[in-house]
Design a protein around this motif. Structure first.
Motif, PDB file in Angstrom:
ATOM      1  N   UNK A  57       0.837  -1.207   0.000  1.00 18.63           N
ATOM      2  CA  UNK A  57       0.000   0.000   0.000  1.00 18.63           C
ATOM      3  C   UNK A  57       0.871   1.256   0.000  1.00 18.63           C
ATOM      4  N   UNK A  58       1.959   1.191   0.756  1.00 17.54           N
ATOM      5  CA  UNK A  58       2.880   2.331   0.789  1.00 17.54           C
ATOM      6  C   UNK A  58       3.435   2.612  -0.599  1.00 17.54           C
ATOM      7  N   UNK A  59       3.747   1.556  -1.319  1.00 18.09           N
ATOM      8  CA  UNK A  59       4.354   1.711  -2.639  1.00 18.09           C
ATOM      9  C   UNK A  59       3.348   2.109  -3.711  1.00 18.09           C
ATOM     10  N   UNK A  60       2.110   1.615  -3.592  1.00 20.15           N
ATOM     11  CA  UNK A  60       1.146   1.805  -4.672  1.00 20.15           C
ATOM     12  C   UNK A  60       0.074   2.853  -4.385  1.00 20.15           C
ATOM     13  N   UNK A  61      -0.375   2.954  -3.143  1.00 19.42           N
ATOM     14  CA  UNK A  61      -1.497   3.836  -2.820  1.00 19.42           C
ATOM     15  C   UNK A  61      -1.029   5.180  -2.259  1.00 19.42           C
ATOM     16  N   UNK A  62       0.004   5.148  -1.421  1.00 20.30           N
ATOM     17  CA  UNK A  62       0.460   6.394  -0.805  1.00 20.30           C
ATOM     18  C   UNK A  62       0.874   7.447  -1.830  1.00 20.30           C
TER      19      UNK A  62
END
Length: 218
Positions: free
Chosen positions: A192-197
């Motif tokens: 999520x950090x890599x894709x959504x943040x």
């Protein structure tokens, strides 16, 4: 034009701080001068209820407490856009940001007329929240109501629109193995950090541009 971002997180360089920096980048691209305020660097307390901001013969609409927050309040009184940011701790914004909100907004509330606004002009504002909680649980845990209440309050005080950005399931630490945090799926958080943040950062950037937009009422 001047836009101020207020960081209510004690953790510089982490989620809330990063998002506020992105918001200021958006404001700068729109042509604004920008400033970041880190509340945990300052020495101050919340409202004392002294009513000095409403005293006859005094400076009505201005907090009279002379401490580390005074330059921040003075700056906000003159700025053209304001963006607040905080993680959610135990169901609320941090105590430091709550103390700022008390001091900032109470000075502009009139005790003479219900509809009188002592801020005296319209200003767009933004509010960025970072949370551990999945967004689909916001309603159940009370975050939806919290965000809406602050949005309504900011709109009332500053007579302009307030944009809200909630950023959920944030990446909290570099090494989850060092802490008792077994209920979190680290790989899901990492993904999520890599894709959504980055998408959240773009939303914060757009918020900064929006605060500077021509319909701000300034």
């Amino acid at each position: 034009m001047k836009v101020i971002a207020v960081n209510g997180s004690p953790r510089k360089g982490w989620n809330t701080h990063i998002l506020l920096e992105k918001a200021l980048e958006g404001a700068a691209e729109a042509g604004a001068e920008t400033e970041m305020v880190n509340l945990y660097d300052l020495d101050y307390k919340g409202c004392r209820g002294c009513l000095g901001c409403k005293r006859r013969g005094g400076v009505v609409g201005r907090c009279v407490i002379n401490d580390g927050l005074k330059p921040v309040l003075d700056g906000i009184a003159q700025c053209d856009g304001l963006i607040l940011g905080s993680p959610i701790y135990v169901g609320e914004v941090t105590g430091e940001l709550r103390s700022l909100i008390e001091r900032l907004t109470f000075q502009y509330i009139s005790y003479d007329k219900m509809d009188e606004n002592l801020f005296g002009r319209k200003m767009k504002t933004g509010f960025i929240y970072t949370t551990n909680c999945p967004e689909e649980h916001y309603e159940a845990v009370g975050y939806t109501r919290l965000f809406n209440d602050y949005k309504a309050f900011m709109t009332r005080i500053f007579s302009g629109e307030c944009m809200t950005l909630g950023v959920s399931e944030t990446w909290q630490i570099d090494d989850y193995d060092k802490y008792h945090m077994g209920r979190f799926n680290v790989e899901e958080r990492r993904k999520r950090r890599e894709e959504v943040f980055p998408l959240d950062c773009k939303k914060a950037f757009d918020m900064g541009k929006w605060v500077c937009s021509a319909d701000s009422g300034n």
